[in-house]
Every structure is written in C-alpha cells, then in structure tokens.
Design a protein around this motif. Structure first.
Motif, PDB file in Angstrom:
ATOM      1  N   MET A 166      24.986   6.264  51.827  1.00 59.03           N
ATOM      2  CA  MET A 166      24.116   5.861  52.907  1.00 59.03           C
ATOM      3  C   MET A 166      24.114   4.344  53.069  1.00 59.03           C
ATOM      4  O   MET A 166      24.083   3.839  54.169  1.00 59.03           O
ATOM      5  N   ARG A 167      24.155   3.636  51.956  1.00 66.54           N
ATOM      6  CA  ARG A 167      24.165   2.177  52.034  1.00 66.54           C
ATOM      7  C   ARG A 167      25.453   1.680  52.664  1.00 66.54           C
ATOM      8  O   ARG A 167      25.486   0.617  53.258  1.00 66.54           O
ATOM      9  N   ALA A 168      26.543   2.491  52.525  1.00 63.76           N
ATOM     10  CA  ALA A 168      27.802   2.094  53.148  1.00 63.76           C
ATOM     11  C   ALA A 168      27.671   2.108  54.658  1.00 63.76           C
ATOM     12  O   ALA A 168      28.157   1.219  55.360  1.00 63.76           O
ATOM     13  N   VAL A 169      27.008   3.125  55.195  1.00 62.17           N
ATOM     14  CA  VAL A 169      26.828   3.228  56.642  1.00 62.17           C
ATOM     15  C   VAL A 169      25.933   2.106  57.141  1.00 62.17           C
ATOM     16  O   VAL A 169      26.233   1.454  58.147  1.00 62.17           O
ATOM     17  N   THR A 170      24.830   1.836  56.434  1.00 60.23           N
ATOM     18  CA  THR A 170      23.971   0.724  56.842  1.00 60.23           C
ATOM     19  C   THR A 170      24.699  -0.599  56.661  1.00 60.23           C
ATOM     20  O   THR A 170      24.472  -1.529  57.433  1.00 60.23           O
ATOM     21  N   GLY A 171      25.584  -0.667  55.675  1.00 59.35           N
ATOM     22  CA  GLY A 171      26.384  -1.881  55.492  1.00 59.35           C
ATOM     23  C   GLY A 171      27.299  -2.130  56.662  1.00 59.35           C
ATOM     24  O   GLY A 171      27.467  -3.267  57.116  1.00 59.35           O
ATOM     25  N   LEU A 172      27.916  -1.070  57.183  1.00 59.33           N
ATOM     26  CA  LEU A 172      28.771  -1.221  58.364  1.00 59.33           C
ATOM     27  C   LEU A 172      27.973  -1.737  59.546  1.00 59.33           C
ATOM     28  O   LEU A 172      28.409  -2.617  60.281  1.00 59.33           O
ATOM     29  N   TRP A 173      26.795  -1.175  59.763  1.00 59.32           N
ATOM     30  CA  TRP A 173      25.960  -1.582  60.875  1.00 59.32           C
ATOM     31  C   TRP A 173      25.502  -3.030  60.710  1.00 59.32           C
ATOM     32  O   TRP A 173      25.493  -3.803  61.666  1.00 59.32           O
ATOM     33  N   ARG A 174      25.150  -3.396  59.492  1.00 57.18           N
ATOM     34  CA  ARG A 174      24.640  -4.743  59.229  1.00 57.18           C
ATOM     35  C   ARG A 174      25.728  -5.798  59.430  1.00 57.18           C
ATOM     36  O   ARG A 174      25.466  -6.896  59.903  1.00 57.18           O
ATOM     37  N   ASP A 203      33.834  -7.714  52.844  1.00 54.37           N
ATOM     38  CA  ASP A 203      32.593  -6.980  53.107  1.00 54.37           C
ATOM     39  C   ASP A 203      32.848  -5.808  54.038  1.00 54.37           C
ATOM     40  O   ASP A 203      32.351  -4.700  53.822  1.00 54.37           O
ATOM     41  N   LEU A 204      33.622  -6.042  55.084  1.00 54.43           N
ATOM     42  CA  LEU A 204      33.922  -4.987  56.049  1.00 54.43           C
ATOM     43  C   LEU A 204      34.784  -3.898  55.424  1.00 54.43           C
ATOM     44  O   LEU A 204      34.542  -2.699  55.621  1.00 54.43           O
ATOM     45  N   VAL A 205      35.783  -4.304  54.645  1.00 50.34           N
ATOM     46  CA  VAL A 205      36.654  -3.324  53.984  1.00 50.34           C
ATOM     47  C   VAL A 205      35.845  -2.476  53.005  1.00 50.34           C
ATOM     48  O   VAL A 205      35.984  -1.251  52.956  1.00 50.34           O
ATOM     49  N   GLU A 206      34.983  -3.131  52.246  1.00 52.41           N
ATOM     50  CA  GLU A 206      34.148  -2.405  51.283  1.00 52.41           C
ATOM     51  C   GLU A 206      33.274  -1.370  51.988  1.00 52.41           C
ATOM     52  O   GLU A 206      33.174  -0.212  51.564  1.00 52.41           O
ATOM     53  N   ALA A 207      32.655  -1.754  53.087  1.00 56.16           N
ATOM     54  CA  ALA A 207      31.778  -0.837  53.817  1.00 56.16           C
ATOM     55  C   ALA A 207      32.577   0.317  54.425  1.00 56.16           C
ATOM     56  O   ALA A 207      32.147   1.473  54.370  1.00 56.16           O
ATOM     57  N   TRP A 208      33.755   0.035  54.996  1.00 56.37           N
ATOM     58  CA  TRP A 208      34.564   1.098  55.597  1.00 56.37           C
ATOM     59  C   TRP A 208      35.084   2.076  54.551  1.00 56.37           C
ATOM     60  O   TRP A 208      35.085   3.291  54.766  1.00 56.37           O
ATOM     61  N   VAL A 209      35.545   1.563  53.422  1.00 62.08           N
ATOM     62  CA  VAL A 209      36.061   2.451  52.369  1.00 62.08           C
ATOM     63  C   VAL A 209      34.956   3.364  51.852  1.00 62.08           C
ATOM     64  O   VAL A 209      35.152   4.571  51.687  1.00 62.08           O
ATOM     65  N   ALA A 210      33.776   2.810  51.608  1.00 59.13           N
ATOM     66  CA  ALA A 210      32.659   3.627  51.115  1.00 59.13           C
ATOM     67  C   ALA A 210      32.236   4.655  52.157  1.00 59.13           C
ATOM     68  O   ALA A 210      31.973   5.815  51.832  1.00 59.13           O
ATOM     69  N   ALA A 211      32.190   4.249  53.435  1.00 60.25           N
ATOM     70  CA  ALA A 211      31.777   5.183  54.485  1.00 60.25           C
ATOM     71  C   ALA A 211      32.788   6.314  54.636  1.00 60.25           C
ATOM     72  O   ALA A 211      32.413   7.483  54.779  1.00 60.25           O
ATOM     73  N   LEU A 212      34.074   5.994  54.602  1.00 58.91           N
ATOM     74  CA  LEU A 212      35.100   7.035  54.727  1.00 58.91           C
ATOM     75  C   LEU A 212      35.085   7.970  53.524  1.00 58.91           C
ATOM     76  O   LEU A 212      35.260   9.183  53.673  1.00 58.91           O
ATOM     77  N   ALA A 213      34.870   7.406  52.337  1.00 60.90           N
ATOM     78  CA  ALA A 213      34.812   8.250  51.142  1.00 60.90           C
ATOM     79  C   ALA A 213      33.628   9.209  51.231  1.00 60.90           C
ATOM     80  O   ALA A 213      33.750  10.388  50.892  1.00 60.90           O
ATOM     81  N   LEU A 214      32.487   8.703  51.702  1.00 68.02           N
ATOM     82  CA  LEU A 214      31.310   9.568  51.819  1.00 68.02           C
ATOM     83  C   LEU A 214      31.479  10.609  52.924  1.00 68.02           C
ATOM     84  O   LEU A 214      31.037  11.741  52.789  1.00 68.02           O
ATOM     85  N   CYS A 215      32.107  10.230  54.022  1.00 63.76           N
ATOM     86  CA  CYS A 215      32.220  11.146  55.166  1.00 63.76           C
ATOM     87  C   CYS A 215      33.385  12.119  55.042  1.00 63.76           C
ATOM     88  O   CYS A 215      33.376  13.170  55.682  1.00 63.76           O
TER      89      CYS A 215
END
Length: 199
Positions: A1-9, A20-32
């Motif tokens: 969830m923090r990955a998705v909010t990280g992308l938005w932020r 920062d952007l790569v970290e957020a995208w990788v976490a969001a894709l892994a979660l989704c």
C-alpha cells in the motif's frame, strides 16, 4: 500500500529522484502482479489436490443406513473423563447393525450425532470397502473453501514478504545514501568558515 501512495506522492515532486520512482514502481508492480499470482497458484494447487482427495474418498467409501440396537456400555474410567463427558454431549456411542458394501450384515459400536438414539432408530453411516465405519468423505464445497483460504493466506504472506523485502532494500539504499552524504560532508566541511578557503 505504501508503494501505491509512494507513486502518487512522487508524481510531481521536484525533489523526486529516479531511484524513488523506480522503487515505488517495482513495489507497486510486485504487489499488483506477484501477490495475486502467488495466491492464485497456491489456491489452484490446493484445489486440485483436495478435489483429487475428495474423489478418492468418495470412491473408497459408501453410505449406508444403520439401525440402533442398544446404547453402547461406557467404562467407568471413560465416564469420569471430562473430555469424554463433553464429547458425549454431542456424539453418542451406540451398538448398531448395518449392511456392508459386499451385502453382509455387520454389528459394532459406532458414534452418532443424534441427541437421542432409541433401539430401532435409523441413521446414516459411512463405511469403507470392507464395511468398517469411517468418517464421511470431504464435501466438494468444503474442499473449495479450504482451497480459497489457502490462496488468500498465500497472498497475504506473499504481500508481507514483498513489503519486508522492500523495506530492507530501502533501508540499505538509505544507509548508502547517508554514507555518501557523510563522505561529501567530510570533504567540504573542514573548509567552512576559514579565511581564504574559497568560501
């Protein structure tokens, strides 16, 4: 969830780094993607295995009708046991007669969930191929519910694993960033405030 909010932020933040952007995208894709895929794979495997077990149990067990002959005698030591007394509230031991799959008549002590079992009462009994009493086979709906639970638990554990790995990687990156900042500070820090140091 923090990955998705990280992308938005990080969308329009001028301080955003590429990492920062790569970290957020990788976490969001892994979660989704990875988490639902892991849950689906585990649930499918459990469903396949449990349905095979249900089929095998249904092939090896037969339902028959048993008739109560008399209540089963209880040993004094068994009657004194609190566990046995609690079990007897829900299940009663009776001596019953039933027909085995080969057509022979069998008599033995079995348990029934009936509250009152008078001589002559009929109840459903499952037996194996040899006519011995066994538990009822697992229902297909129950097997499906167990498979869904396995899938959900796997997805939750996979999500927790992704989040744990993400936090460890972020912590490692943060430590490296702080170390780089300390080295840069050590290089320029001693010159501050000195006359003629170029500051």
């Amino acid at each position: 969830m923090r990955a998705v909010t990280g992308l938005w932020r990080w969308r329009h933040n001028p301080l955003r780094r590429t990492t920062d952007l790569v970290e957020a995208w990788v976490a969001a894709l892994a979660l989704c993607l990875a988490v639902p895929a892991a849950g689906w794979a585990a649930g499918s495997a459990a469903q396949h295995s449990l349905q095979r077990a249900v089929h095998a149990q249904q092939q090896g067990r037969a339902e028959t009708t048993a008739r109560v002959l008399r209540p089963a005698p209880t040993a004094p030591s068994a009657a004194a046991s609190s566990d046995r007394a609690a079990e007897q509230r829900f299940r009663r031991a009776v001596v019953a007669r039933w027909t085995a799959p080969d057509g022979t008549s069998r008599t033995g002590t079995v348990t029934t969930s009936r509250a009152a079992s008078a001589p002559g009462d009929a109840f459903s009994l499952w037996t194996d191929r040899d006519g011995r009493p066994v538990a009822a086979p697992l229902a297909r709906g129950t097997a499906r519910a167990h498979a869904v639970l396995v899938g959900l638990m796997t997805a939750v554990l996979a999500g927790a694993g992704v989040e744990l790995v993400r936090r460890l990687v972020v912590r490692r990156l943060r430590c490296r960033r702080y170390a780089r900042l300390d080295r840069a500070w050590a290089e320029v820090g001693p010159d501050w405030g000195r006359t003629g140091a170029g500051s």
